[in-house]
Every structure is written in structure tokens, then in C-alpha cells.
Write a protein that holds these residues in place. Structure first.
Motif, mmCIF file in Angstrom:
data_model
loop_
_atom_site.group_PDB
_atom_site.id
_atom_site.type_symbol
_atom_site.label_atom_id
_atom_site.label_comp_id
_atom_site.label_asym_id
_atom_site.label_seq_id
_atom_site.Cartn_x
_atom_site.Cartn_y
_atom_site.Cartn_z
ATOM 1 N N UNK E 127 -21.484 -7.251 -30.059
ATOM 2 C CA UNK E 127 -22.300 -7.110 -28.850
ATOM 3 C C UNK E 127 -21.848 -8.100 -27.787
ATOM 4 N N UNK E 128 -21.519 -9.306 -28.219
ATOM 5 C CA UNK E 128 -21.062 -10.316 -27.251
ATOM 6 C C UNK E 128 -19.776 -9.855 -26.572
ATOM 7 N N UNK E 130 -18.947 -7.033 -25.909
ATOM 8 C CA UNK E 130 -19.263 -5.933 -24.989
ATOM 9 C C UNK E 130 -20.041 -6.428 -23.775
ATOM 10 N N UNK E 131 -20.199 -7.738 -23.680
ATOM 11 C CA UNK E 131 -20.769 -8.284 -22.463
ATOM 12 C C UNK E 131 -22.205 -8.754 -22.564
ATOM 13 N N UNK E 132 -22.779 -8.699 -23.750
ATOM 14 C CA UNK E 132 -24.173 -9.090 -23.876
ATOM 15 C C UNK E 132 -24.283 -10.601 -24.054
ATOM 16 N N UNK E 133 -25.108 -11.225 -23.236
ATOM 17 C CA UNK E 133 -25.340 -12.661 -23.379
ATOM 18 C C UNK E 133 -26.168 -12.906 -24.637
ATOM 19 N N UNK E 134 -26.319 -14.166 -25.001
ATOM 20 C CA UNK E 134 -27.067 -14.470 -26.228
ATOM 21 C C UNK E 134 -28.445 -13.820 -26.230
ATOM 22 N N UNK E 136 -29.415 -11.140 -24.548
ATOM 23 C CA UNK E 136 -29.295 -9.690 -24.679
ATOM 24 C C UNK E 136 -28.875 -9.285 -26.076
ATOM 25 N N UNK E 137 -27.981 -10.073 -26.663
ATOM 26 C CA UNK E 137 -27.586 -9.784 -28.042
ATOM 27 C C UNK E 137 -28.839 -9.787 -28.904
ATOM 28 N N UNK E 140 -31.076 -6.669 -28.018
ATOM 29 C CA UNK E 140 -30.590 -5.310 -28.258
ATOM 30 C C UNK E 140 -29.991 -5.109 -29.644
ATOM 31 N N UNK E 141 -29.626 -6.184 -30.305
ATOM 32 C CA UNK E 141 -29.029 -6.028 -31.637
ATOM 33 C C UNK E 141 -29.899 -6.692 -32.713
ATOM 34 N N UNK E 144 -33.858 -5.362 -32.864
ATOM 35 C CA UNK E 144 -34.093 -4.055 -33.508
ATOM 36 C C UNK E 144 -33.724 -4.062 -34.985
#
Ligand SMILES: Nc1ncnc2c1ncn2[C@@H]1O[C@H](COP(=O)(O)OP(=O)(O)OP(=O)(O)O)[C@@H](O)[C@H]1O
Ligand SMILES: Nc1ncnc2c1ncn2[C@@H]1O[C@H](COP(=O)(O)OP(=O)(O)OP(=O)(O)O)[C@@H](O)[C@H]1O
Ligand code: MOO
Ligand SMILES: [Mg+2]
Ligand SMILES: [Mg+2]
Lengths: 231, 363, 232, 363, 231
Positions: E127-128, E130-134, E136-137, E140-141, E144
Motif C-alpha cells: 500500500x505504501x 502505491x502512495x498511501x501514507x501511514x 491511509x495504509x 485502507x489496509x 479493514x
């Protein structure tokens, strides 16, 4: 050590014995039940699940009372165990351990179940193709992989057992040197005006013991994690 | 009759309906991504319980939904190299490798630990844990683990996909020996024609969950149509020959039914029968016997068939003695040379174009 | 408006009745919070919003009085209770407490159920009674202490302990136990339930409620539960 | 200067010490299993924090341990196709594919979703979850996910290993277009020479954590020694040519510096410069210009070098006009034909032996 | 429904409100603390860990007493909250919720932490890239993927809150309609002769509510598991 009275000390020792026994003796059953709930499907599964959680839901006094009715010498199970095998819980430290184990059981089972559910079934399948029966798969793959969960379950159970009061005193009452655990002693001191001083000392002992166990479990868990990540 | 498979299973959006019989030796499962190869292997392993079907290995039924028979995976004595390694993260490489041994109490010595470790280059990794292994290292441990469990049936799902060609070239002869010496049937999923041509006795081509083509490796791989639908570019034919001489310059001389041919040194004794796969694109046709050319192998042939293949090429089927050869040439050349069914010509094959992995002992 | 009352848990039934009667006669409500006397007293020390306190012992009321938390001049000794020896089941002979051998003999190797002897009023009274009868030394190792009187009674009614020391009010209401002896009144400090309005309460009903507790309606309610109404 | 990498890192039992510069285009990382390829890629992605080193992408430093600079992975704008897919199990295929879009707020349209889905054959899978995908399907989703995240740098760790050859042949031209049109530099790990030869501008060969050889793809892949140590069997040379005509029979005619040659239809416009990789084993040498032969391409050459390769072969380096060619023939033929440095001869190359995946546009 | 007295009903309703509030309000904090304990390293981590476990170790009465000292109107935190924001816990249902939340917190955190530790860091890395910050990771990951753990944590907390007695009665007393939860009501009924009948009814209500929640959580968890395995 005259910082605590001999009676208080014996409560400390008893609490340790009760908590350790409760944790260790219930651990195999906890693992078994957790596995059954996580991986098997059988009739009455939700009933078992409910039963396991019951001590969490019921006020401790009620659990203690139910234990008294069931495992007391006059109770059906207690009477049977007494006659067949000479196992007596009533007014014994073993009863305190039973009460602690029952109260801690839902916490233990939930933690272990959660880790079992996180084990990749693909690995268990791989073990099966290599010739391991269900039991061996469990013993050689599942079990080692859920050690962190078992550790968590055990430490939760131990901590809970160290603090358990309501069910214990209702079931086995408070006999100094026999069933007087730390929480019973603390409770007694809190009932009388001015008893707070001694109560606080006992609380500190209790906290120290549990924190030591907690710290040890964290160290152990970190070591396990490091082993799995291979460094 | 080594392995009979007949399974039907419905996934949401995908239906598997496959039946084939695999004789002893290596049976290759070919097919495009998502055609159902892993599902078939899983059904044999007992990891997929098919809606209906029968799997019989060496006369022993493993599943028979009709007779309500189901043998649990751990009682099937299979060695399964999974597509994704599936190593036990809590065990060292050594413990992973030895895992199956624990349960393999049944007779038979099985392969030697040290030998397998050497072959797979695992010696420096034995005390490591899987988490720190590279992709190829993981795959090698997985192969070793399956082989060391002394299976009665090997299932290999793209076992060499993550490996470099040199490593493949080392492992392939070993798999060949497992096939021959231990006599263990192997169900082998691979996208590599050369691997399959070398190892497989039988090839099953799957397409969208059904068997598109099944038969002897020679036949299936020589058939441009079945091969193409399996996503194979390297069409070729397999010829057989007997080893005559091992020359000192590193070449092995072979007699085929029509001529003597030279190959890079073959690791088999004089007199041994071997199978050589010759890719259609490596065969040049000449109307006259060419001279002063570096190609050592020139086989006299007669054209038995010409078909348009894909692209600008035609596929020419040739008879050379008792063997069949395939040649892929451009349509332009075929016209210019006036090739037709019945034309006599020469097939020119470079010795070095026969890769070591295309030479196998007859399995 | 209404009053909030903190009352020792053993008064539950009586206080339920009293609260109903209070509502009928005054059109005001009474909220009765029931818990152990120590719990309630400590909460009062920490500013509980309460108008009247009824304790099961004098010790905690004394402490609150010393802290200036109750209206001392309005403190009354509301109720009295008796202390009895109960046995499991019926038909057993009475125990003669004046015979120092009788109680230990009847107990045998069974347990004597009591409330916590250092902490809970019923236990404190019981220990005092046994001491004054010269039985404490003999019986101390055989005492099983529960965290409240009701739990002690439960040990006897389930038969887990053959004998127990509880309040007369508890014994009277439990069918599966019988009273084998009543401890002489002079063998223990008087069992008194003091009541008082709280100093911090600005509720004018607080005083009225304390009065009401001593009135005839409340009196009959208490008596129905077996209490001895001494105040007034 | 597109990507500068210089990293040193010690694992227990393995030391990585690698430095190279990758110009624009595709840089291939070659090397045997466990040689450190994934580790290098991880260092570029920011998933491995090296003990010491510097990584600079398009002039922007991503790591510089000397300057205590560290850019977090999510701020590097890379698209990483992992060796093991790593799809998000809780998201559908569609959501997996679109995951990177969420965070790609920066300009540029990036590739079209529908197009990528079509190309990778993912349309029927969009609403599925990764757990039910086949190995190859998973890998394709992973490729799509990386490409759709509009990266500034693509890292691909054996992206096509789990795919059948037909699928590879579809995806390769697309990767080529990504390289050319989007101008995104790609660091590409693969064991397949033909993939690398087709895509790569630069090849870095790793061995036990160190750079063994680095340079232009033509040079490195033509060097039998560096190639062999990377576990490559298919030595070959790359020649360049300009497209003259697309013939109606499916052939494309090309002028190279020495002769006209024919290839299977090339997907590029007349006039375009393209690179063709010709495997050394596909080149037959003839002293005279052969006649009546199916091979369409006959290039006059002069021998510039003869070296013993591995096995019974020799590797002959040829100059044909401005291009270099490599031919692998048996020692026996070389002797029989009397080949030596300076000998004039003809290189015979079958049109069809040049596989579509060996033809690429000049990147 | 005259099966239960209005007072008993109000205890049922209050217990539900208290337990739900305690669970839902503490959940975000629980997730945060669990994540910190599972994935970060910071000074004082073991102290935080110990603090979280404290309510498990201490006898509930002591926890209640400490809450009274801290969050009571005269306590430092309670006084501050009262003056600054008008938030009062003492002798309010909010206090009962606070007590329940505190008592249930270790269970909740442990369950969530266990699932966080089971998440493959490789996915978070993916996820990181793919551009997700901590953050957002996590959103979104990680989040869930730990839903089953969060569900377990929540259901444990809810069940515990439904059964919590000692700390609650000690902290906010047992005022009918305001702080009288089911367990307190049960306790009160058990204090008087003949109260067992009503107590049992209340126990049954409590068990029924908790079992319904448990069953719902099992159904939800099964659905989640099915989604992840893709069927
Ligand atoms: N954490 C670690 N601890 C110890 N050794 C490690 C660790 N990570 C990687 N290695 C070792 O470093 C070497 C290089 O690993 P890497 O994954 O980079 O190889 P690779 O070139 O990608 O191989 P493959 O082609 O098999 O994927 C391997 O030998 C591997 O075992
Ligand atoms: N549980 C499932 N639910 C739905 N579809 C499934 C399930 N399992 C497998 N499939 C589908 O069945 C098809 C066959 O899968 P399988 O894994 O057998 O393919 P494969 O031939 O091994 O492909 P690959 O070469 O890509 O590994 C695929 O399209 C896959 O998506
Ligand atoms: O609840 Mo009490 O204080 O033992 O009468
Ligand atoms: Mg597959
Ligand atoms: Mg790698």
C-alpha cells in the motif's frame, strides 16, 4: 519482611498459586475449545460459544453462586467429583483456582481463537499433503504459529485471576491461609474505615506481580516475533 | 494405469470438468492462466473436494463421490510443490525439509537428505527461516520438502517458475531421475515447453476448465493447434534415437531411424534410448543437401503435410525414417522452394540449437 | 422533586416498601441506592449527591460525622437487629450457646459461615459474640468468611456449610435454614442501623425523610422485615 | 541520468554491495536465485533501509545515508510489482486495481483503466476477491495495480514468471509502450533473456550481492561469460535496422547495415528503427551463399573472434556491416570448415526463429 | 410487560445504554492504543501496556475506588472536566459507562492488538508503494483487515460491560434510574431474602441480551471471513 503481615504474605503466595494453577490447567482446554470454535462446525457450537462467554456477562457474584450450586460438595458435579476421585473444591484453594479459571476462560479462549483464525489454512493444507494427520497438523503447524495468541490468552487469564474477587469469595469464601486471595484481603481492608493503607500495600504487590508477568510475556512475544521474521 | 482423474466442480463463474488418464511417468498439465490446472492438482491432492468425480492413483481410489469415498489428504502420500511455496514460517529450512520425513514411516529409503540439499543449493540456508529467503530460494526449499517426504505421487505446480535457467538446468535432470529411479508418477504444471517436452510422457492441455487435448507428449507437442491454444509458442516434435558414441569433442552421436545425428554431450550410456525435442523453428529445409555449412545434422525427409500456422509461417510435417519432424518456415520460402506434400528435401538442424533441457531419457 | 437515599444493601426490601409509602403519603419520590455501607460512605466522602444515609454499622457513620458530612444532631439509631446461629435444613435441635462445647461439636469438621469478621458488620458482630462466649479461639480456623451476610447465608442454605452466623432478619426469610440459637444481646455491640441527613444536601426533603423513617408507616415496613425499630 | 543506485547492506550471511546507474528506459536486473535482485529493488522502493548508500531517481534523492535523507515509500511514486503479488485480500480486483489512483492526485492522465483491464484479461475478474484467483491471475492484477498507480518509476520483480507464453507475448508490447510513451524508467527483474533483450536498454548482472557486469543490453547479453554467470543460456546479439516494407504475406522487410532481412510482421511504422535480438544458437554459418534453402536471411559477414563457450560449442563473433552478430556452432564444424579470425562467410538466419518477443522498438 | 418491575426495566435499559456507549466510545481509542502497542516503539511503551492492563489485575473495587479518586467531582481529572467542559462522571450514567469502558479496555486492546500483529506487513508495504501514507495504509489496509479482531474486541468489551459490577457500584453507586445497571440491580436483589427470583429474571435478561450480541457478532464475523475467502 515486616512490611506486610504474615497473613498478607500468605494471601500473596496463595494468589500466585491460584492464578498460576488456574492459567496453566485451563490452558489446554482453552486451546481445544478455541480450536473447536475457530475451525470446526458442529451442532451446538453457538451454545458452547455462549457458555464460554457466560462468566464475562454474568456479575461475578452470580457466577460464584452458580459455581457453588454446581461444584459445591452438595452440588451435582462437586458431589460426584468428591466421591469418585476425592476432588473437593469447596473452601479449598483449588476452588479459588476453579473460580479464577472460569472467570478468565472467555478471555483466554477469545485470544487463542483469534490467532487460530489468522493462521493461513494453506499452511495446514501443506502439512496435510506431507502426511500430517489433523492432530499432527495442529501440533506441528497450528500450535506453534498461535503461540503469540496462547501467550496473550495466558497472560490475560493470569492477570484476570490475580484480580478476581466476586466469584471466588462467593464460591470458596475467605479463609485466611486457605482461600484468602489478594483481592479478598484487599476487599476486607477496604471495608473498614482507615483500612486503605494496608489495602494499598496489597494492591502494589498485586500490581507488581502482574506487571512482572506482563513484561515477561512481552519479552517472550518479541522473541517469538523475531524468530518468525527470521532475524 | 497410474492416475485416473475425472472431476467436475463449479466455482462461481468457473466450471471445471476434466477427465484424463495419466500413465506412469510425468504428465504435464498445460493451459493458459486460469484454465484450471491448479484446481485439478488440488483435487488430486485432496485440497479441493469436487462436486462429483473420481481420482484413482495406482489402482487405489482417493476420491469417488459416487461411492462416497474420500481419502484425507494426509493419507494420500503425495508430495505437493505449491505454486506459492507455502513454507512453514516457524520452522528452519532444515526442519521444513524434514517435515514430511516425520510422517513417512512407511518403507523405502527415499532420497538422501544431503543429496537433495546439495542439488538444490540449500546447504547455506539450512538454519535460516523462510521469512528471509529470496523467492527462488523459497521455491527450492519447497521442492526439496516435497521430494523428501517420500511420496508415492508428486504434484508440482510450476515448480521452476521462480528459478534462473542455470538452476533449472541443474534440477531438471534430478526430476528426471526421480521419475525414472523412484518410479514416482508426477503431475507437472508448467508454462515451459522445453521443461515439459523433456520430462513429460503425457501432456494434457486444459482450456477453460476442460481437456482440450490429451495424449503422448510427442503427439500433443507436435500439434500446432493444441499447443497454440495452450499458450505455447515453441512447437516442436520429439524424435527418438539410440546413443552410438560419445566423442571426445563433447558431442554425442546418435542413430535415429533415418540418419546419424550429433548432439551436445548427453548424460546417458552408450546404447541408451533417448528422446530429443526439436523445435519446429530450429529446422531449416533445403532442397539439396547443403555443403560447407556449420550445421552438423542433415536428415533426408519427405513432406507429409503443410499447414498454415499462425502469422506468416507455415508448419511443415516431415517424415524422416520412422520419426516425425516439424519445421516452421515462412510461407514465402515454401512458395519460392515449391514445397508440397510428397516433396523430398533435407532437414538441417544445428547441433547447438538442441538445448540440454530438450534432451531427456525416455521416461 | 424527591430524595436520594444511600442505604445498606441488607435493607433493600424494607426500603422498597418505605419508598413506596413515602411516595404515597408525600407525592415525592425516593431513590434508594443500595450497596455495602463502606462503599456508600466512601462515595459520600467524595461528594455523592445524596440526601440521607442509612448505614449498617456505626463505624462508617461515626467517620462521616467526624468529617462533618452529616447533620450530627439529626442522626438517629433507626433500627436494631439480632444475631443468630443458623443451620442447614430443619429439625435440628437448638444449640446451647452457653455450653462451650456444643457449637464446636455440632460444627464437627464443617465450616462456620460468617461475613468477613474484620470488615463487614455482621462478621464483626459475630466475632465479638463468639469472643465473649469464649468460642472464638476454637472456631476461628473453621470460619468461612463471605463478603456479605447474604453470601454467608447462601453457604448455609446450599448446605455447603452446616452452620452460619447471620442477622435474624436474614434467617427469618430463608426457608432452607433454621435458627438454632440467638446470640445474647450483650455478647456483641448493639446491632444498630444509624440514619442521618447529609450536611451537603440542600434538599429540604432530607429532614422530612429522616422523620418519615421514624414514623408509623415506615416502622411497620421495617417490622415486617423482622427489624427491631428502636429509634424515634 | 534516470536512476542512480549505490547501496550497501548486511544481512546475516549475505552482504549486498551494489552500485550502478540506470539511464532512461528499462534496466534489467539479472542474476541467479539469491543474488540480491529483490533486495536492490526493495532499497529503491524504500522497503529496505540500507546500512549505507544513495538512491537518486531523476535527479531527486530518495535515500542518502550520508546526508541522513530518507524519503518514505509512499512519497516515492513508484509502482512495484512484487515477486509474490501481495494483493489486498479484502478488496475486490477492481478495488485493488484502483487502489493507487486514490493517492495519485498529481497531474498526468496515466493509463486508462479499461485499456489495462482488457490487455491483462481482467474483465471477468473485476468483482472477484484475490483469494479465489489463480496464480497467473493474481500476477496480472498486481501488474495492473502498479501500472494504474501512475508511477514515476516502475519496479517489476519477475512480473511475468507465472504467465503462459501467449499471455507474455500480449503483455510485453504493452510494457514496451509504457516505457516509450509514458517515458517511465523501469527496473526489471527477470530470468528470461528474451524478455530482457526485448525490453532492456541496460542490463545489470548481480552475483552474490555484487555487480558482476553492467552496461548496454547489447553488450552484456552478447558477452557469453557475464551471461552464463547470470544463469542465462540464450546468448545472443542485438542488431538494429530500419523498416522498409510491410509485405502482404505477413513479413516485414528491414534494412540493416549489411543486407535486407525478413522478419515476421513488426508492429511499427515504415521508417522506424527497431532492435532485433538474434540468438547465437539460431545462426548457421556457411562458407558459400547457400541456395534452395528455406532460410530467407543470409548476411555476409567476417569473423572477428572465436571463443570456446561452454560445452562442445564455440562462440563466433561476426561483423556484418556495422552490426555485431554472435553464432554458436560446434567446435567440430568450426574445425571442419576451417573457420578463423578474418574468414569471410555467410550467416544464415531463419525468419521464424526470430520470435516476436525478440523484436522490440528501440527504447 | 409486568414480568419485570419498572425499576428492573430501567436497569436493563440503562445497562444497554452504558454498555453500548462504553464499547463504542472506547473503540477508537482501543484501536489506536492497540496499534501503538503492536507496531510502534516509543519510550514508555511498557508503561502504557501496564496501564492498559491495570483494570484487569486490580480487584474491581479498587479500580472503582481509583476512578472515584480521579474522576470524582473532587478528583483532579473529574474536577477539571467539570469546570472546563461540564462533563461530570460521578454518580451519572456516564460514570457507569466510564467504569465499564475502563474495565473492558484491556480485553478490547488485547484482541485488536493480536489481529494487528497478524496482518502481513508486506501488504502494508504494498500500500505504501502505491502512495498511501501511514495513516491511509492504516485506514485502507490494516483497519479493514483487523475488523474481525475489532469485532472480537468490541463484543468482549460489550459482554464485560454488561457484567461489570464492582468498579461501577464503587464509582457511581447504585442509584435507580441513574446508575443502577443490571448487575447492581441483581446484587441488590441478592442482598435480601427472597430476592433470588427477581435476580434470576434479571440474570436471564442480561444473558439474553449478551447472547444476542454474541450471536450477531458471530454471524458478522462469518460473513467477513467469507468475504475474505472470496465466496
Ligand atoms: N532478512 C534477511 N536475513 C538474512 N538473509 C536475507 C534476508 N533477506 C534476504 N536475505 C538473503 O539475501 C540474499 C538475496 O536475496 P534477494 O531476495 O535479494 O534475492 P533475489 O536475487 O531476489 O533471488 P530470487 O531470484 O531467488 O528471488 C538471499 O540469499 C537471501 O536469502
Ligand atoms: N474459490 C473460487 N471461486 C471462484 N473462482 C475460482 C475459485 N478458485 C478458482 N477459481 C477460478 O478457477 C479458474 C481456474 O483456477 P486455477 O487456479 O485452477 O487456474 P490455473 O490454471 O492454475 O491458472 P494459473 O496458471 O494462473 O495458476 C480461475 O479462473 C480461477 O479464478
Ligand atoms: O451490606 Mo452490609 O453493609 O454488609 O449490611
Ligand atoms: Mg495455478
Ligand atoms: Mg527475488
Amino acid at each position: 519482611m515486616d512490611w506486610l503481615t504474615p497473613e498478607a504474605w500468605s494471601a500473596v503466595v496463595l494468589s500466585l498459586r491460584v492464578s498460576l494453577t488456574a492459567t496453566l490447567v485451563s490452558l489446554p482446554l482453552g486451546v481445544f475449545v478455541a480450536h473447536a470454535l475457530a475451525r470446526w462446525s458442529f451442532p451446538g457450537k453457538q451454545v458452547l460459544n455462549g457458555l464460554v462467554h457466560l462468566p464475562l456477562i454474568l456479575p461475578p457474584v452470580v457466577t460464584g453462586y452458580l459455581l457453588l450450586l454446581t461444584f459445591g460438595r452438595q452440588g451435582p458435579v462437586g458431589g460426584f467429583l468428591d466421591q469418585c476421585c476425592g476432588i473437593v473444591f469447596a473452601f479449598r484453594w483449588t476452588g479459588a483456582a476453579l473460580a479464577a479459571a472460569v472467570m478468565a476462560f472467555p478471555l483466554m479462549v477469545r485470544a487463542i481463537r483469534l490467532s487460530i483464525e489468522a493462521v493461513d489454512p494453506g499452511l495446514e493444507q501443506a502439512a496435510a499433503t506431507l502426511g500430517a494427520s489433523r492432530l499432527w497438523v495442529f501440533a506441528t503447524v497450528t500450535l506453534p504459529m498461535i503461540l503469540p495468541g496462547i501467550l496473550t490468552g495466558a497472560i490475560l487469564a493470569f492477570a484476570k485471576a490475580m484480580g478476581e474477587f466476586g466469584a471466588t469469595i462467593t464460591f470458596v469464601s475467605n479463609i485466611p491461609g486457605e482461600t484468602q486471595t489478594l483481592p479478598s484481603a484487599i476487599y476486607a481492608f477496604l471495608q473498614v474505615p482507615g483500612g486503605e493503607g494496608t489495602a494499598i500495600k496489597l494492591v502494589l504487590v498485586s500490581v507488581a506481580v502482574a506487571m512482572a508477568a506482563l513484561l515477561a510475556s512481552e519479552v517472550l512475544a518479541a522473541r517469538m516475533a523475531r524468530r518468525l521474521s527470521g532475524t | 494405469m497410474s492416475l485416473e482423474v475425472a472431476v467436475r466442480h463449479r466455482f462461481p463463474g468457473f466450471a471445471l470438468d476434466v477427465a484424463f488418464t495419466a500413465p506412469d511417468g510425468v504428465t504435464a498439465l498445460f493451459g493458459r492462466s486460469g484454465s484450471g490446472k491448479t484446481s485439478v492438482v488440488n483435487a488430486v491432492a485432496g485440497l479441493l473436494r469436487p462436486d462429483a468425480g473420481r481420482v484413482v492413483a495406482r489402482g487405489e481410489a482417493l476420491v469417488d463421490t459416487g461411492a462416497r469415498l474420500w481419502r484425507a489428504p494426509h493419507r494420500r502420500r503425495i508430495g505437493y510443490v505449491f505454486q506459492e511455496a507455502r513454507l512453514f514460517p516457524h520452522l528452519s529450512v532444515r526442519q521444513n525439509l524434514l517435515y514430511g520425513r516425520w510422517f513417512a514411516r512407511h518403507g523405502g529409503d527415499g532420497p538422501e537428505f544431503d543429496h537433495v540439499v546439495d542439488l538444490l543449493g540449500l546447504a547455506p540456508l539450512l538454519s535460516r527461516r523462510p521469512a528471509t529467503l529470496s523467492g527462488g530460494e523459497r521455491q527450492r526449499v519447497s521442492i526439496g520438502r516435497a521430494i523428501l517426504s517420500r511420496p508415492r505421487l508428486l504434484l508440482m505446480d510450476e515448480p521452476l517458475a521462480a528459478l534462473d535457467e542455470a538452476r533449472r538446468a541443474e534440477i531438471l535432470p534430478y526430476l528426471e531421475r526421480v521419475r525414472d529411479e523412484a518410479g514416482i508418477p508426477i503431475l507437472y504444471v508448467s508454462h515451459s515447453v522445453s521443461e515439459v517436452a523433456r520430462l513429460a510422457t503425457t501432456v494434457i492441455v486444459l482450456d477453460e476448465g476442460r481437456v482440450l487435448r490429451a495424449g503422448a507428449a510427442e503427439d500433443v507437442l507436435s500439434d500446432p493447434f493444441s499447443a497454440a491454444s495452450a499458450g505455447i509458442r515453441g512447437v516442436g516434435a520429439v524424435i527418438t534415437g539410440r546413443i552410438d558414441t560419445h566423442h571426445s569433442d563433447g558431442l554425442t552421436e546418435l542413430s535415429t531411424s533415418s540418419a546419424q545425428i550429433f548432439l551436445p554431450r548427453v548424460a546417458a550410456a552408450v546404447g541408451a534410448e533417448i528422446r530429443v525435442r526439436i523445435e519446429a523453428q530450429d529446422v531449416t529445409l533445403s532442397l539439396t543437401r547443403p555443403e560447407g555449412i556449420s550445421a552438423l545434422n542433415i536428415l533426408p525427409c519427405e513432406i507429409t503435410d503443410i499447414r498454415r500456422g499462425e502469422g506468416p509461417g507455415v508448419l511443415v510435417r516431415l517424415r524422416s525414417g520412422a520419426d516425425t519432424l516439424l519445421a516452421r518456415i515462412t510461407q514465402r520460402s515454401a512458395e519460392r522452394m515449391g514445397l508440397a506434400r510428397g516433396t523430398a528435401c533435407h532437414a538441417v538442424i544445428k547441433t547447438v540449437s538442441v538445448a540440454p533441457e530438450d534432451i531427456g531419457r525416455r521416461g | 422533586g424527591g430524595v436520594t437515599v444511600f442505604a445498606a444493601a441488607s435493607l433493600k426490601d424494607a426500603m422498597d416498601d418505605v419508598a413506596d409509602l413515602w411516595a404515597e403519603t408525600t407525592d415525592h419520590t425516593a431513590k434508594v441506592a443500595l450497596a455495602g455501607s463502606s462503599t456508600l460512605a466512601r462515595q459520600i466522602q467524595h461528594g455523592a449527591p445524596v440526601d440521607v444515609f442509612i448505614s449498617a454499622n456505626t463505624a462508617w457513620m461515626d467517620r462521616l460525622e467526624a468529617d462533618g458530612l452529616i447533620v450530627a444532631e439529626r442522626r438517629v439509631d433507626l433500627l436494631r437487629n439480632t444475631l443468630v446461629l443458623v443451620g442447614h435444613g430443619h429439625g435440628d435441635d437448638a444449640v446451647d450457646l452457653s455450653d462451650p462445647a456444643a457449637l464446636p461439636a455440632r460444627l464437627g469438621d464443617g465450616r462456620l459461615a460468617m461475613a468477613l469478621v474484620e470488615a463487614v458488620p455482621a462478621g464483626i458482630y459475630g466475632k465479638a459474640a463468639l469472643q465473649s462466649l469464649g468460642l472464638w479461639r476454637t472456631l476461628e480456623p473453621r470460619v468461612a468468611q463471605a463478603d456479605n451476610v447474604r453470601a454467608a447465608l447462601a453457604l448455609v442454605s446450599t448446605g455447603e456449610a452446616p452452620l452460619g452466623i447471620v442477622y435474624g432478619t436474614d434467617a427469618a426469610a430463608d426457608d432452607s435454614v433454621s435458627v438454632l440459637a440467638t446470640f445474647p444481646e450483650d455478647s456483641h455491640p448493639p446491632i444498630v442501623y444509624p440514619a442521618a441527613p447529609l450536611a451537603d444536601s440542600t434538599n429540604a426533603l432530607a429532614d422530612r425523610f429522616v422523620d418519615f423513617l421514624q414514623g408509623p408507616e415506615a416502622r411497620s415496613a421495617f417490622e415486617r422485615q423482622g427489624f427491631d425499630v428502636t429509634g424515634g
